[in-house]
Scaffold this motif. Structure first.
Motif, PDB file in Angstrom:
ATOM      1  N   ARG A 162      40.773  31.525  36.462  1.00 17.60           N
ATOM      2  CA  ARG A 162      41.539  32.264  37.569  1.00 17.60           C
ATOM      3  C   ARG A 162      42.002  33.527  36.984  1.00 17.60           C
ATOM      4  O   ARG A 162      42.439  33.739  35.873  1.00 17.60           O
ATOM      5  CB  ARG A 162      42.750  31.329  38.092  1.00 17.60           C
ATOM      6  CG  ARG A 162      43.847  30.880  37.102  1.00 17.60           C
ATOM      7  CD  ARG A 162      44.953  30.147  37.719  1.00 17.60           C
ATOM      8  NE  ARG A 162      45.801  29.724  36.752  1.00 17.60           N
ATOM      9  CZ  ARG A 162      45.938  28.629  36.015  1.00 17.60           C
ATOM     10  NH1 ARG A 162      45.168  27.643  36.454  1.00 17.60           N
ATOM     11  NH2 ARG A 162      47.062  28.370  35.374  1.00 17.60           N
ATOM     12  N   GLU A 163      42.426  34.652  38.061  1.00 15.50           N
ATOM     13  CA  GLU A 163      42.890  35.754  37.560  1.00 15.50           C
ATOM     14  C   GLU A 163      44.342  35.901  37.996  1.00 15.50           C
ATOM     15  O   GLU A 163      44.738  35.533  39.186  1.00 15.50           O
ATOM     16  CB  GLU A 163      41.972  36.861  38.392  1.00 15.50           C
ATOM     17  CG  GLU A 163      42.540  38.170  38.347  1.00 15.50           C
ATOM     18  CD  GLU A 163      41.692  39.517  38.957  1.00 15.50           C
ATOM     19  OE1 GLU A 163      41.941  40.511  38.973  1.00 15.50           O
ATOM     20  OE2 GLU A 163      40.504  38.813  39.511  1.00 15.50           O
ATOM     21  N   ALA A 164      45.181  36.467  37.264  1.00 15.02           N
ATOM     22  CA  ALA A 164      46.660  36.652  37.609  1.00 15.02           C
ATOM     23  C   ALA A 164      46.925  37.342  38.870  1.00 15.02           C
ATOM     24  O   ALA A 164      45.966  38.185  39.090  1.00 15.02           O
ATOM     25  CB  ALA A 164      47.319  36.998  36.383  1.00 15.02           C
ATOM     26  N   GLY A 165      47.864  37.104  39.761  1.00 14.94           N
ATOM     27  CA  GLY A 165      48.040  38.008  40.728  1.00 14.94           C
ATOM     28  C   GLY A 165      49.142  37.276  41.748  1.00 14.94           C
ATOM     29  O   GLY A 165      49.512  36.079  41.626  1.00 14.94           O
ATOM     30  N   LEU A 166      49.110  37.750  43.180  1.00 16.24           N
ATOM     31  CA  LEU A 166      50.024  37.265  44.085  1.00 16.24           C
ATOM     32  C   LEU A 166      49.065  36.903  45.191  1.00 16.24           C
ATOM     33  O   LEU A 166      48.236  37.606  45.617  1.00 16.24           O
ATOM     34  CB  LEU A 166      50.880  38.072  44.640  1.00 16.24           C
ATOM     35  CG  LEU A 166      51.963  38.571  43.518  1.00 16.24           C
ATOM     36  CD1 LEU A 166      53.180  39.470  44.114  1.00 16.24           C
ATOM     37  CD2 LEU A 166      52.848  37.085  43.121  1.00 16.24           C
ATOM     38  N   TYR A 167      49.063  35.733  45.936  1.00 17.50           N
ATOM     39  CA  TYR A 167      48.100  35.129  46.603  1.00 17.50           C
ATOM     40  C   TYR A 167      48.764  34.264  47.679  1.00 17.50           C
ATOM     41  O   TYR A 167      49.908  33.921  47.565  1.00 17.50           O
ATOM     42  CB  TYR A 167      46.936  34.110  45.955  1.00 17.50           C
ATOM     43  CG  TYR A 167      46.211  34.657  44.920  1.00 17.50           C
ATOM     44  CD1 TYR A 167      44.967  35.447  45.355  1.00 17.50           C
ATOM     45  CD2 TYR A 167      46.615  34.832  43.597  1.00 17.50           C
ATOM     46  CE1 TYR A 167      44.383  35.943  44.081  1.00 17.50           C
ATOM     47  CE2 TYR A 167      45.875  35.501  42.383  1.00 17.50           C
ATOM     48  CZ  TYR A 167      44.556  35.958  42.925  1.00 17.50           C
ATOM     49  OH  TYR A 167      44.225  36.582  41.856  1.00 17.50           O
TER      50      TYR A 167
END
Length: 336
Positions: free
Chosen positions: A169-174
Motif C-alpha cells: 500500500r501507498e501512504a496517504g489519506l483515503y
C-alpha cells in the motif's frame, strides 16, 4: 498540512495480558457475540426458548467462516495462486479476507442444519437473528481498520483515513470505506428492528429486508474502493453481486407477503405430555359400573322393606318400577 484525519493503528495485534490477539479476529469474535446476544433476546420475544439461538449458532458460525473465506479466495485467487504467491496464505484467515456473500450463504446452510435438528423453521430463526448479523458486520468492519485494508479513493475530508506505507500500500489519506459500511450496517440493524415491530414481519421477510438494505449500501461503498478486484462491464464483481442479491431479496419480500402473510404463531415446538386416553376410558367404565351396582342394591332393598311391611300389590308394583328405573339410570350412566 492535514489537521484532521482518522489515524490507523500502528499494529494489528491486541495483547490481552500475555496473550496476543489480532484485531481482525477480535472484531469477528465480538461481532458474533453481539449477534447471538441480540438474536437470543428477539427469539425469546417471539416465543422461543433461551439458548436456542446460541445452539444453532454453533452450526452457523463455522459454516459462515468457511464460506466467507472460500468466497474471498475464489474471487481473489490471484492473491494466493499467482506466480510468486504462496498458496498456504489462503488459510491465514487472521490476516483478513472474508467475503460476506459466502459467509451468509454458507452460514444459512449451517443454520438450516441446526434448525432442522431442533424442529425450528429457518425463516423464523433468520428473522430473529437478522439485526444481530448487521451489527456483527458493523463491528467486524473495524478489523479492516486494524489491517489497514479495503479503504477508498484519496480524499482531503476531515474524516479521511491515514494509511501508512508498506509493501502492498501507498501512504496517504483515503476514504474510510470501512467506517462508511460500519455505520451503514448499524442503520440497517435499526431499520430492521423498527420495520419488524411496525409491520410484524415474518416468514423470513425481516431477514430479506436486512439483505436488501445492506446490498443498497454495499453497492455505492464498494464502488468507492480502490483495492484490486475483478470487473464485469466496468463494475466491480461485488457491485454486481450486490445488485443481483438486492433484486432477489426484494422479490422474496413481495412474493412471501402474498403467499404467506402475517407472522408465525409458533416459532419453536413445545414438549407436551401425551393424553392417556385408554386409562381415562377405563375410569369412566368403572364409575358407570359402580353407579349401576348402587342403583340395583337400592332397588332391592326398597322391595324387601315393602314386603316386610305388608304393603298392597300396588306398592309392590311401585317398587318394581323403582327397580326398573334404577336399572335404566345405570344403563344410561354406562353409556355416558
Amino acid at each position: 498540512m492535514d489537521l484532521a484525519y482518522i489515524p490507523s493503528p500502528s499494529t494489528g495485534v491486541i495483547h490481552l495480558g500475555p496473550i496476543p490477539l489480532r484485531g481482525y479476529a477480535f472484531c469477528i469474535i465480538l461481532g458474533v457475540f453481539v449477534a447471538v446476544w441480540l438474536g437470543n433476546k428477539r427469539w425469546i420475544a417471539r416465543g422461543g426458548t433461551a439458548g436456542t439461538v446460541a445452539d444453532i449458532a454453533v452450526w452457523a458460525v463455522p459454516f459462515g467462516l468457511v464460506g466467507g473465506r472460500l468466497y474471498h479466495v475464489i474471487t481473489d485467487y490471484q492473491l494466493y495462486f499467482s506466480e510468486g504467491e504462496n498458496w498456504v496464505d489462503a488459510f491465514k484467515i487472521w490476516e483478513g479476507g472474508l467475503g460476506i456473500w459466502g459467509a451468509i450463504a454458507f452460514g444459512a446452510v449451517g443454520a438450516w442444519i441446526g434448525c432442522r435438528r431442533r424442529g425450528i423453521p429457518l425463516p423464523a430463526y433468520a428473522d430473529a437473528i437478522a439485526p444481530g448479523i448487521a451489527l456483527a458486520q458493523a463491528i467486524g468492519r473495524w478489523g479492516n481498520w486494524f489491517n489497514q485494508e479495503l479503504y477508498g479513493k484519496p480524499t482531503d475530508l476531515p474524516w479521511a483515513l491515514k494509511i501508512t506505507e508498506s509493501a502492498n500500500r501507498e501512504a496517504g489519506l483515503y476514504h474510510p470505506t470501512f467506517l462508511y459500511e460500519s455505520l451503514w450496517c448499524v442503520g440497517v440493524a435499526f431499520l430492521v428492528i423498527w420495520a419488524d415491530r411496525r409491520f410484524k414481519l415474518g416468514h423470513g421477510r425481516a431477514f430479506a429486508l436486512y439483505v436488501a438494505a445492506y446490498c443498497a449500501g454495499r453497492g455505492w461503498i464498494e464502488y468507492m474502493r480502490v483495492d484490486e478486484a475483478h470487473h464485469i462491464l466496468g463494475l466491480r464483481l461485488n457491485v454486481w453481486t450486490a445488485i443481483i442479491v438486492f433484486v432477489l431479496a426484494v422479490v422474496y419480500m413481495v412474493v412471501s407477503a402474498r403467499v404467506r402473510p402475517g407472522r408465525e404463531e409458533i416459532v419453536e415446538p413445545r414438549s407436551r405430555k401425551p393424553v392417556e386416553t385408554g386409562k381415562a376410558d377405563d375410569a369412566d367404565d368403572d364409575a358407570a359400573e359402580d353407579a349401576a351396582d348402587a342403583g340395583a342394591e337400592k332397588a332391592a332393598s326398597d322391595a324387601a322393606d315393602a314386603s316386610a311391611d305388608g304393603s298392597d300389590p300396588d306398592d309392590a308394583g311401585d317398587s318394581h318400577e323403582v327397580e326398573n328405573g334404577a336399572g335404566n339410570g345405570a344403563g344410561s350412566a354406562a353409556k355416558g
